[in-house]
Design an enzyme around this catalytic site. Structure first.
Site, PDB file in Angstrom:
ATOM      1  N   LYS A  88     -71.678 -22.891  48.922  1.00 26.40           N
ATOM      2  CA  LYS A  88     -71.205 -21.597  47.985  1.00 26.40           C
ATOM      3  C   LYS A  88     -71.916 -20.495  48.478  1.00 26.40           C
ATOM      4  O   LYS A  88     -71.379 -19.306  47.954  1.00 26.40           O
ATOM      5  CB  LYS A  88     -70.959 -21.938  46.547  1.00 26.40           C
ATOM      6  N   ASP A  89     -73.188 -20.481  48.842  1.00 29.33           N
ATOM      7  CA  ASP A  89     -73.993 -19.355  49.247  1.00 29.33           C
ATOM      8  C   ASP A  89     -73.717 -18.979  50.932  1.00 29.33           C
ATOM      9  O   ASP A  89     -74.241 -17.876  51.329  1.00 29.33           O
ATOM     10  CB  ASP A  89     -75.555 -19.498  49.181  1.00 29.33           C
ATOM     11  N   ARG A 139     -68.352 -14.503  38.147  1.00 36.09           N
ATOM     12  CA  ARG A 139     -67.649 -15.567  37.832  1.00 36.09           C
ATOM     13  C   ARG A 139     -67.559 -16.216  36.469  1.00 36.09           C
ATOM     14  O   ARG A 139     -66.562 -16.377  35.772  1.00 36.09           O
ATOM     15  CB  ARG A 139     -67.340 -16.172  39.118  1.00 36.09           C
ATOM     16  N   ARG A 140     -68.834 -16.647  36.249  1.00 34.82           N
ATOM     17  CA  ARG A 140     -68.861 -17.370  34.939  1.00 34.82           C
ATOM     18  C   ARG A 140     -68.799 -16.426  33.755  1.00 34.82           C
ATOM     19  O   ARG A 140     -68.068 -16.707  32.760  1.00 34.82           O
ATOM     20  CB  ARG A 140     -70.389 -17.960  34.970  1.00 34.82           C
ATOM     21  N   ARG A 157     -82.486 -14.101  36.353  1.00 33.83           N
ATOM     22  CA  ARG A 157     -82.592 -14.468  37.906  1.00 33.83           C
ATOM     23  C   ARG A 157     -83.842 -15.561  37.866  1.00 33.83           C
ATOM     24  O   ARG A 157     -84.346 -15.886  36.660  1.00 33.83           O
ATOM     25  CB  ARG A 157     -83.013 -13.263  38.510  1.00 33.83           C
ATOM     26  N   ARG A 163     -85.669 -19.962  34.954  1.00 37.52           N
ATOM     27  CA  ARG A 163     -84.542 -19.877  33.955  1.00 37.52           C
ATOM     28  C   ARG A 163     -84.749 -20.905  32.837  1.00 37.52           C
ATOM     29  O   ARG A 163     -84.570 -20.395  31.626  1.00 37.52           O
ATOM     30  CB  ARG A 163     -83.226 -20.324  34.890  1.00 37.52           C
ATOM     31  N   CYS A 250     -69.616 -13.654  48.008  1.00 40.47           N
ATOM     32  CA  CYS A 250     -70.203 -14.483  47.146  1.00 40.47           C
ATOM     33  C   CYS A 250     -70.475 -14.064  45.621  1.00 40.47           C
ATOM     34  O   CYS A 250     -70.527 -15.014  44.568  1.00 40.47           O
ATOM     35  CB  CYS A 250     -71.364 -15.392  47.503  1.00 40.47           C
TER      36      CYS A 250
HETATM   37  C1  DPM Z   1     -73.666 -18.019  43.875  1.00 42.61           C
HETATM   38  C2  DPM Z   1     -73.517 -17.997  42.735  1.00 42.61           C
HETATM   39  C3  DPM Z   1     -74.576 -18.536  42.131  1.00 42.61           C
HETATM   40  C4  DPM Z   1     -75.549 -18.976  43.292  1.00 42.61           C
HETATM   41  C5  DPM Z   1     -72.378 -17.151  42.117  1.00 42.61           C
HETATM   42  C6  DPM Z   1     -71.667 -17.946  41.139  1.00 42.61           C
HETATM   43  C7  DPM Z   1     -75.108 -18.460  40.655  1.00 42.61           C
HETATM   44  C8  DPM Z   1     -75.757 -17.311  40.369  1.00 42.61           C
HETATM   45  C9  DPM Z   1     -76.473 -17.126  38.939  1.00 42.61           C
HETATM   46  C10 DPM Z   1     -72.774 -17.588  44.972  1.00 42.61           C
HETATM   47  N1  DPM Z   1     -74.749 -18.664  44.407  1.00 42.61           N
HETATM   48  O1  DPM Z   1     -71.698 -19.338  41.107  1.00 42.61           O
HETATM   49  O2  DPM Z   1     -70.551 -17.469  40.690  1.00 42.61           O
HETATM   50  O3  DPM Z   1     -75.952 -17.938  38.088  1.00 42.61           O
HETATM   51  O4  DPM Z   1     -77.311 -16.287  38.487  1.00 42.61           O
HETATM   52  C11 DPM Z   1     -76.622 -21.165  43.413  1.00 42.61           C
HETATM   53  C12 DPM Z   1     -76.874 -22.385  42.674  1.00 42.61           C
HETATM   54  C13 DPM Z   1     -76.679 -23.538  43.602  1.00 42.61           C
HETATM   55  C14 DPM Z   1     -76.257 -22.882  44.829  1.00 42.61           C
HETATM   56  C15 DPM Z   1     -77.420 -22.396  41.387  1.00 42.61           C
HETATM   57  C16 DPM Z   1     -76.174 -22.331  40.360  1.00 42.61           C
HETATM   58  C17 DPM Z   1     -76.586 -24.908  43.300  1.00 42.61           C
HETATM   59  C18 DPM Z   1     -75.281 -25.523  43.156  1.00 42.61           C
HETATM   60  C19 DPM Z   1     -74.590 -25.615  44.476  1.00 42.61           C
HETATM   61  C20 DPM Z   1     -76.827 -19.832  43.195  1.00 42.61           C
HETATM   62  N2  DPM Z   1     -76.392 -21.666  44.855  1.00 42.61           N
HETATM   63  O5  DPM Z   1     -75.037 -21.891  40.411  1.00 42.61           O
HETATM   64  O6  DPM Z   1     -76.484 -22.432  39.225  1.00 42.61           O
HETATM   65  O7  DPM Z   1     -75.255 -26.102  45.662  1.00 42.61           O
HETATM   66  O8  DPM Z   1     -73.506 -25.601  44.793  1.00 42.61           O
END
Ligand code: DPM
Length: 321
Positions: A88-89, A139-140, A157, A163, A250
């Protein structure tokens, strides 16, 4: 005279230095080593831009590839051979010369509600008015505001432990985090509730790992085939094509859900305004072999239903800072 063949090259795997990134990278290294016991795989770590600016809200940075750019340069400069990312990143458009070499088996892609102890008898729909929820994901934020306008949202953050520390210290009443990240770090016990898709559609690629490599590196591409999970890849190709068509980075309020039953792929997508006032959502079903086209078609349908206006407003807002 005996012919001397040079030993196969060492494969250098690039990773960010965060705890989650390292767990994921070592897992990939182990899988590759299992499939190819005669090859040598080593891990090289790098800091990315996103790791260095922890105090700025992600959505304000607005930079695609925040967590991937340094690793991509490493591949293009031939310092590493592949990079392990949370899919997702990984931006939906990759730099010239690089490709998504494989997608590994997905964990539960859902978002999780993590609560402060005082709310342990609550669920997302019973949290009281004014409950402070920590998230930096538009998104959330957008989806939860839409369903639960009485909740309060605050940016958060830092890595998972930071967190969770802030939550336990009472700075927040609850957090929304990915189920997959908590599971991979052995913190499943913190998952209070996995949010159902009716409440929160997950991010594109959430829960899966994407491995990027040089487009012309046939050796590495061949190795990666061994650890590809085809059903996950099909779902994620549909999701990524949907996001690419909407030109979403993203950090946009775009969510998805996919289901694969036999060869039939079902893709649901949502675009929501940050204030939670407007929501455009639809579902498409078709052949898994047609995954990318399904993503494009769903994106076009949402456009016709007003998704573009929602996204344009968000991009304008980000530009203003
Ligand atoms: C991206 C988002 C977030 C990450 C945005 C989203 C969460 C940001 C936040 C694109 N990347 O999801 O709408 O909550 O501040 C990220 C996480 C993981 C990968 C952590 C998470 C782990 C899960 C995975 C940060 N990137 O989403 O809580 O590998 O899919």
């Amino acid at each position: 005279m005996a012919t001397v063949t040079s030993p196969p090259r060492t494969i250098r795997i690039g990773s960010r230095k965060s705890q989650l990134a390292l767990v994921q990278t070592y897992w990939v290294q182990e899988q590759l080593q299992k499939h190819f016991p005669d090859r040598h795989f080593e891990v090289e770590t790098m800091s990315t831009h996103g790791d260095k600016i922890l105090d700025v809200a992600l959505s304000k940075i607005g930079d695609k590839g925040l967590f991937t750019k340094e690793l991509e340069l490493g591949m293009l400069n031939n310092e590493i051979d592949l990079a392990v990312h949370s899919l997702k990143d990984l931006p939906t458009r990759l730099p010239e010369g690089l490709v998504l070499g494989c997608v590994t088996e997905r964990e539960d892609p859902a978002d999780a509600l993590v609560v402060h102890e005082k709310h342990k008898d609550k669920q997302i729909d019973t949290l009281p008015e004014g409950t402070v929820i920590g998230t930096s994901s538009l998104r959330r934020l957008a989806q939860l505001r839409y369903h639960f306008p009485h909740l309060t949202f605050k940016d958060v953050r830092g890595n998972l432990n930071t967190r969770l520390g802030k939550l336990d210290a009472g700075e927040y009443d609850a957090l929304i985090l990915a189920v997959a990240g908590l599971q991979r770090l052995g913190m499943s016990d913190r998952i209070h509730q996995a949010l159902p898709p009716e409440v929160s559609l997950h991010a594109v690629g959430q829960g899966a790992l994407g491995i990027e490599c040089r487009a012309d590196d046939t050796d590495v591409l061949e190795l990666l085939k061994a650890i590809e999970h085809v059903p996950t890849a099909e779902r994620c190709y549909a999701e990524r094509s949907f996001l690419r068509r909407l030109e979403g980075g993203c950090q946009v309020p775009i969510g998805v859900n996919t289901k694969l039953e036999g060869d039939t792929l079902t893709l649901t997508g949502i675009v929501a305004s940050v204030d939670g006032q407007k929501v455009v959502k639809d579902t498409i079903t078709g052949e898994a072999s047609n995954a990318e086209n399904l993503g494009i078609e769903l994106a076009e349908r949402l456009r016709q239903q007003g998704a573009q206006e929602i996204l344009d407003a968000i991009f304008a807002e980000i530009q203003r800072g």
